[in-house]
Design a protein around this motif. Structure first.
Motif, short mmCIF file in Angstrom:
data_model
loop_
_atom_site.label_atom_id
_atom_site.label_comp_id
_atom_site.label_asym_id
_atom_site.label_seq_id
_atom_site.Cartn_x
_atom_site.Cartn_y
_atom_site.Cartn_z
N UNK A 108 0.76 -1.20 0.04
CA UNK A 108 -0.12 -0.06 0.00
C UNK A 108 0.88 1.13 0.13
N UNK A 109 1.99 1.06 -0.60
CA UNK A 109 3.07 2.23 -0.44
C UNK A 109 2.50 3.67 -1.27
N UNK A 110 2.76 4.67 -0.79
CA UNK A 110 2.42 5.92 -1.42
C UNK A 110 3.26 5.94 -2.85
N UNK A 111 2.84 6.89 -3.89
CA UNK A 111 3.45 6.85 -5.01
C UNK A 111 4.80 8.03 -4.85
N UNK A 112 4.43 9.12 -4.01
CA UNK A 112 5.72 10.06 -3.55
C UNK A 112 5.85 10.30 -2.07
N UNK A 113 7.17 10.24 -1.56
CA UNK A 113 7.34 10.24 -0.39
C UNK A 113 8.21 11.50 0.00
N UNK A 114 7.95 12.02 1.07
CA UNK A 114 8.94 13.02 1.84
C UNK A 114 9.92 12.54 2.43
N UNK A 115 11.17 12.64 1.94
CA UNK A 115 12.46 11.94 2.55
C UNK A 115 13.02 13.02 3.42
N UNK A 116 13.98 12.55 4.42
CA UNK A 116 14.72 13.43 5.20
C UNK A 116 16.11 12.99 5.29
N UNK A 117 17.01 13.55 5.81
CA UNK A 117 18.36 13.15 5.92
C UNK A 117 18.81 12.00 6.83
N UNK A 118 17.68 11.75 7.72
CA UNK A 118 17.86 10.30 8.42
C UNK A 118 16.81 9.34 8.10
N UNK A 119 16.13 9.49 6.90
CA UNK A 119 15.32 8.57 6.32
C UNK A 119 15.74 8.16 4.81
N UNK A 120 16.37 9.02 4.12
CA UNK A 120 16.93 8.62 2.56
C UNK A 120 17.67 7.65 2.33
N UNK A 121 18.67 7.40 3.13
CA UNK A 121 19.70 6.65 3.34
C UNK A 121 19.01 4.94 3.37
N UNK A 122 18.34 4.88 4.73
CA UNK A 122 17.68 3.54 4.88
C UNK A 122 16.53 3.37 3.92
N UNK A 123 15.85 4.24 3.49
CA UNK A 123 14.66 4.13 2.71
C UNK A 123 15.36 3.54 1.24
N UNK A 124 16.34 4.03 0.87
CA UNK A 124 17.09 3.55 -0.52
C UNK A 124 17.60 2.23 -0.41
N UNK A 125 18.10 2.00 0.82
CA UNK A 125 18.70 0.56 1.02
C UNK A 125 17.73 -0.33 1.14
N UNK A 126 16.55 0.01 1.63
CA UNK A 126 15.36 -1.21 1.66
C UNK A 126 14.69 -1.26 0.21
#
Length: 467
Positions: A108-126
């Motif tokens: 159920x993931x959204x199409x666009x996500x607000x990312x921040x400096x503490x989330x962009x790296x783990x989100x990309x890795x996942x």
């Protein structure tokens, strides 16, 4: 009265409501074609134009301070885009990262996500984020600065910068005056003493010297202990870039000072269950002498929780009053496209609209954030909003490199430090345990090849300061 905020869903639609996830029926090519039917082939009777279904996108953000403005921008996109795209904006004010994990796990993931400096790296890795390199032309590359690890990870671009945030001590000028305090604290010792003085004169009316949003220790210490550590010359997230190892020793004096304010009764009662918006509401009512937070606060007190007293912002104190490192100027990313969206091209068109000059310029001028885009910051007016002066970048603001992301076994450092603040214990042993567990996790990640680290013996936190 404190108003507890949960998940706020903003439907900014032209007609009807949207599902909780992307439900567009069109492929990428179809969405960019005209809505009306093409000219019929020769000899074939004309048919009535076929009405094309909308491409529906969902945008998730955890930002509350700019909600009304971004809502209006999304509405404008829905009203004006020629590609029959409709965006639903969902603001999640609590547990955003967990909600993202659950959304991807459940499809159920959204199409666009607000990312921040503490989330962009783990989100990309996942694998949550789609690289946007194929969409970037020369003009875009020239306009937006690239910061490795902040918007470009392992050579792939995942987001473009909009604004950056400084961190400051936010204080109630009236309570400071009432307590006989003539200037904001410059050392941890002064901060502890000032919190005690404010509580002494304010407790009878329900005002206390200090507070943090400890419902989330990660958020609370991430906006306070972190920046104090960095200004004092230590890696604010516990990583020593000289040795490429975790070392939380730099937190010792900071956490002891926070605990001292708790022990003194100088902190707002119940702050262990306080989220950031309820904290802001209490500060606006004059119940908190000081706290530490981001440069989004002026917009909060102008629009969300109108302040009923005079307040200001000042540089955070350091351990001993000496500045030994740059104070975080956080930013470098904003929007990203989900790697699971079926409508990436349409999502990029929405991103293009959001990154338009007028949108970014207005964002800066309204005081929602300080632009990190040179072509915007060079022409935008100084934000005309009360309190912004104390948050404007100064000489010792700068961007620290990102530490490696590791999965540690047991309690995270924020939770361990908060537990010590509330329950006591042996802080030296707590730090030793954190160092061991975090470095064990780092060694495992390096062995797996998911993390790369390199010692930098010449690393100088003073050189991170803005020129």
């Amino acid at each position: 009265m404190v108003k507890k905020l949960g998940t706020v869903t903003l439907s900014v639609l032209l007609a009807g409501s949207l599902a909780a996830c992307s439900s567009g029926n069109n492929g990428s090519n179809a969405a960019s074609s005209p809505a009306a039917s093409t000219k019929p082939a020769e000899g074939v009777a004309s048919a009535a134009p076929v009405k094309k279904d909308k491409t529906k996108l969902v945008y998730w953000t955890g930002d509350r301070h700019d909600m009304d403005y971004i809502k209006s921008v999304v509405q404008q996109f829905n009203d004006t885009n020629k590609d029959n795209i409709e965006v639903e904006m969902v603001v999640k004010t609590e547990d955003f990262n967990q909600a993202i994990d659950l959304a991807f796990a459940s499809g159920q993931a959204p199409d666009i996500i607000r990312v921040k400096e503490n989330t962009i790296q783990p989100f990309a890795q996942k694998g949550y984020l789609k690289p946007i390199d194929s969409y970037l032309n020369d003009d875009i590359k020239k306009k937006f600065p690239v910061i490795d690890d902040f918007n470009r990870i392992d050579g792939k671009m995942y987001s473009l910068p909009n604004y950056g945030s400084t961190l400051r001590l936010v204080y109630n000028k009236e309570l400071f005056t009432k307590a006989g305090i003539t200037a904001p604290p410059k050392t941890l010792k002064e901060m502890v003493e000032d919190a005690k003085k404010i509580t002494a004169v304010g407790k009878a009316s329900g005002s206390y010297g200090f507070a943090l949003n400890f419902k989330s220790p990660e958020s609370a210490l991430g906006r306070s202990a972190r920046v104090i550590a960095e200004a004092s010359g230590f890696g604010g997230l516990g990583f020593d870039f000289k040795t490429a190892k975790f070392d939380f020793t730099g937190y010792k004096d900071i956490i002891q000072s926070f605990k001292q304010m708790v022990d003194d009764g100088s902190t707002l009662p119940g702050m262990e269950s306080l989220d950031i918006d309820p904290l802001r509401a209490q500060f606006a009512e004059g119940k908190i002498g000081m706290y530490i937070s981001f440069s989004s606060e002026p917009g909060v007190y102008a629009n969300q929780f109108p302040a009923k007293m005079e307040w200001a912002a000042a540089p955070v104190p350091t351990i001993d009053g000496t500045i030994k490192g740059a104070t975080s100027f956080l930013g470098g990313q904003w929007l990203s496209i989900s790697n699971t969206t079926k409508n990436a091209d349409q999502a990029w068109k929405f991103m293009q609209f959001m990154y338009d000059d007028n949108v970014l310029k207005t964002y800066h001028e309204k005081g929602f954030g300080l632009s990190m885009v040179p072509s915007i910051s060079s022409v935008a007016k100084k934000p005309e909003i009360k309190g912004i002066e104390g948050f404007l970048p100064i000489g010792n603001d700068g961007t620290w490199p990102l530490q490696p992301t590791v999965t540690v076994e047991g309690m995270k450092y924020n939770d361990a430090f908060f537990k010590y603040m509330v329950n006591g214990g042996n802080l030296d042993q707590t730090i030793q345990d954190l160092n061991k567990r975090y470095n064990d996790a780092l060694d495992k990640a390096v062995a797996k090849g998911t993390v790369k680290v390199q010692p930098n013996p010449s690393f100088d936190p003073m050189k991170l300061m803005a020129k």
